[in-house]
Design a protein around this motif. Structure first.
Motif, PDB file in Angstrom:
ATOM      1  N   ARG A  96       6.947   4.470   3.318  1.00  0.00           N
ATOM      2  CA  ARG A  96       5.816   4.338   2.382  1.00  0.00           C
ATOM      3  C   ARG A  96       6.175   3.417   1.220  1.00  0.00           C
ATOM      4  O   ARG A  96       5.365   2.603   0.775  1.00  0.00           O
ATOM      5  N   HIS A  97       7.398   3.542   0.718  1.00  0.00           N
ATOM      6  CA  HIS A  97       7.856   2.682  -0.374  1.00  0.00           C
ATOM      7  C   HIS A  97       7.848   1.216   0.068  1.00  0.00           C
ATOM      8  O   HIS A  97       7.376   0.348  -0.670  1.00  0.00           O
ATOM      9  N   ALA A  98       8.356   0.952   1.258  1.00  0.00           N
ATOM     10  CA  ALA A  98       8.379  -0.416   1.777  1.00  0.00           C
ATOM     11  C   ALA A  98       6.968  -0.953   1.972  1.00  0.00           C
ATOM     12  O   ALA A  98       6.694  -2.132   1.683  1.00  0.00           O
ATOM     13  N   GLN A  99       6.067  -0.107   2.435  1.00  0.00           N
ATOM     14  CA  GLN A  99       4.683  -0.539   2.599  1.00  0.00           C
ATOM     15  C   GLN A  99       4.054  -0.896   1.267  1.00  0.00           C
ATOM     16  O   GLN A  99       3.294  -1.852   1.143  1.00  0.00           O
ATOM     17  N   GLY A 100       4.384  -0.134   0.228  1.00  0.00           N
ATOM     18  CA  GLY A 100       3.882  -0.440  -1.096  1.00  0.00           C
ATOM     19  C   GLY A 100       4.405  -1.765  -1.606  1.00  0.00           C
ATOM     20  O   GLY A 100       3.676  -2.548  -2.228  1.00  0.00           O
ATOM     21  N   ARG A 140       9.213   8.690   3.325  1.00  0.00           N
ATOM     22  CA  ARG A 140       9.068   8.180   1.960  1.00  0.00           C
ATOM     23  C   ARG A 140       9.546   6.739   1.856  1.00  0.00           C
ATOM     24  O   ARG A 140       8.923   5.906   1.192  1.00  0.00           O
ATOM     25  N   MET A 141      10.642   6.442   2.532  1.00  0.00           N
ATOM     26  CA  MET A 141      11.203   5.096   2.522  1.00  0.00           C
ATOM     27  C   MET A 141      10.214   4.104   3.131  1.00  0.00           C
ATOM     28  O   MET A 141      10.004   3.015   2.589  1.00  0.00           O
ATOM     29  N   GLN A 174      14.887  17.174   5.949  1.00  0.00           N
ATOM     30  CA  GLN A 174      14.976  16.400   4.713  1.00  0.00           C
ATOM     31  C   GLN A 174      15.143  14.913   5.009  1.00  0.00           C
ATOM     32  O   GLN A 174      14.530  14.065   4.357  1.00  0.00           O
ATOM     33  N   GLU A 175      15.987  14.595   5.985  1.00  0.00           N
ATOM     34  CA  GLU A 175      16.200  13.189   6.343  1.00  0.00           C
ATOM     35  C   GLU A 175      14.931  12.579   6.933  1.00  0.00           C
ATOM     36  O   GLU A 175      14.611  11.419   6.664  1.00  0.00           O
ATOM     37  N   GLU A 176      14.207  13.352   7.733  1.00  0.00           N
ATOM     38  CA  GLU A 176      12.949  12.851   8.309  1.00  0.00           C
ATOM     39  C   GLU A 176      11.914  12.593   7.215  1.00  0.00           C
ATOM     40  O   GLU A 176      11.208  11.582   7.251  1.00  0.00           O
ATOM     41  N   LYS A 177      11.842  13.490   6.229  1.00  0.00           N
ATOM     42  CA  LYS A 177      10.925  13.285   5.105  1.00  0.00           C
ATOM     43  C   LYS A 177      11.353  12.073   4.278  1.00  0.00           C
ATOM     44  O   LYS A 177      10.510  11.296   3.829  1.00  0.00           O
ATOM     45  N   ALA A 178      12.650  11.914   4.093  1.00  0.00           N
ATOM     46  CA  ALA A 178      13.159  10.761   3.346  1.00  0.00           C
ATOM     47  C   ALA A 178      12.830   9.462   4.071  1.00  0.00           C
ATOM     48  O   ALA A 178      12.506   8.454   3.433  1.00  0.00           O
ATOM     49  N   LEU A 179      12.883   9.494   5.391  1.00  0.00           N
ATOM     50  CA  LEU A 179      12.524   8.328   6.192  1.00  0.00           C
ATOM     51  C   LEU A 179      11.062   7.949   5.960  1.00  0.00           C
ATOM     52  O   LEU A 179      10.734   6.770   5.750  1.00  0.00           O
ATOM     53  N   ALA A 206      16.462  -2.197   9.577  1.00  0.00           N
ATOM     54  CA  ALA A 206      17.860  -1.777   9.455  1.00  0.00           C
ATOM     55  C   ALA A 206      17.954  -0.411   8.782  1.00  0.00           C
ATOM     56  O   ALA A 206      18.726   0.456   9.212  1.00  0.00           O
ATOM     57  N   ALA A 207      17.150  -0.213   7.732  1.00  0.00           N
ATOM     58  CA  ALA A 207      17.168   1.066   7.018  1.00  0.00           C
ATOM     59  C   ALA A 207      16.716   2.207   7.931  1.00  0.00           C
ATOM     60  O   ALA A 207      17.291   3.301   7.897  1.00  0.00           O
ATOM     61  N   ILE A 208      15.729   1.947   8.743  1.00  0.00           N
ATOM     62  CA  ILE A 208      15.266   2.958   9.707  1.00  0.00           C
ATOM     63  C   ILE A 208      16.370   3.260  10.709  1.00  0.00           C
ATOM     64  O   ILE A 208      16.613   4.424  11.055  1.00  0.00           O
ATOM     65  N   ASN A 209      17.062   2.240  11.162  1.00  0.00           N
ATOM     66  CA  ASN A 209      18.177   2.424  12.090  1.00  0.00           C
ATOM     67  C   ASN A 209      19.248   3.323  11.470  1.00  0.00           C
ATOM     68  O   ASN A 209      19.718   4.272  12.100  1.00  0.00           O
ATOM     69  N   TYR A 210      19.632   3.016  10.230  1.00  0.00           N
ATOM     70  CA  TYR A 210      20.636   3.845   9.550  1.00  0.00           C
ATOM     71  C   TYR A 210      20.158   5.290   9.441  1.00  0.00           C
ATOM     72  O   TYR A 210      20.914   6.227   9.708  1.00  0.00           O
ATOM     73  N   LYS A 211      18.914   5.468   9.042  1.00  0.00           N
ATOM     74  CA  LYS A 211      18.384   6.819   8.850  1.00  0.00           C
ATOM     75  C   LYS A 211      18.291   7.559  10.190  1.00  0.00           C
ATOM     76  O   LYS A 211      18.638   8.740  10.278  1.00  0.00           O
ATOM     77  N   ASN A 212      17.855   6.871  11.242  1.00  0.00           N
ATOM     78  CA  ASN A 212      17.751   7.512  12.558  1.00  0.00           C
ATOM     79  C   ASN A 212      19.109   7.939  13.097  1.00  0.00           C
ATOM     80  O   ASN A 212      19.192   8.924  13.835  1.00  0.00           O
ATOM     81  N   ASN A 213      20.170   7.226  12.732  1.00  0.00           N
ATOM     82  CA  ASN A 213      21.514   7.618  13.174  1.00  0.00           C
ATOM     83  C   ASN A 213      21.887   9.000  12.660  1.00  0.00           C
ATOM     84  O   ASN A 213      22.412   9.831  13.404  1.00  0.00           O
TER      85      ASN A 213
END
Length: 152
Positions: free
Chosen positions: A144-148, A141-142, A134-139, A100-107
């Motif tokens: 990577r955070h979820a993977q952690g 990072r997000m 910036q949004e692509e980099k934030a995606l 869902a977070a990826i969907n929001y960010k991709n929008n």
């Protein structure tokens, strides 16, 4: 076909989108969620609020002529944060929340890409290209955070 000014996009439409996404995450977190999902929600809520604030600061540093640019012939409206993107599975499944977070960010990334296609002024192109990057980099990072969190 729509017309939209850079100023409206950067001061209202996109920040409102980020704040709405943050509210959806907050609403999901008000119910019963798994510990990993709670950690990810805390990250996402803060991230989206930070993105909205960063746009405000970005506008303060942007030349007025760039904010005055009018996009003509926009075929895509500014993204709307739909609460239904966060399904019930996102309460307990980190992968569902991440999807869902990826969907929001991709929008928002797709919206910036569309604006770049419709822009013919170099300073404005550079502005929206930087925001898209910036949004692509934030995606990334997000993710990577979820993977952690998944490795915990």
């Amino acid at each position: 076909m729509r017309f939209e000014q850079s100023r409206t996009i950067l001061k209202h439409l996109v920040p409102d989108y980020h704040r709405a996404v943050s509210r959806h995450y907050q609403a999901l977190g008000e119910g019963q969620v798994s510990p990993r999902v709670r950690l990810m929600l805390d990250y996402l809520i803060d991230h989206e609020l930070h993105r909205a604030l960063a746009l405000k600061e970005y506008c303060e540093e942007t030349p007025a002529n760039t904010l005055d640019y009018w996009f003509r012939g926009l075929e895509i409206n500014a993204p709307q944060a739909e609460a239904r993107v966060l399904g019930e599975a996102a309460r307990t499944d980190l992968d569902s929340l991440l999807g869902a977070a990826i969907n929001y960010k991709n929008n928002v990334i797709a919206y910036f890409a569309h604006l770049l296609e419709k822009c013919d002024e170099q300073e404005t192109i550079q502005l929206f290209l930087a925001l898209k990057n910036q949004e692509e980099k934030a995606l990334k990072r997000m993710i990577r955070h979820a993977q952690g969190l998944a490795d915990l």
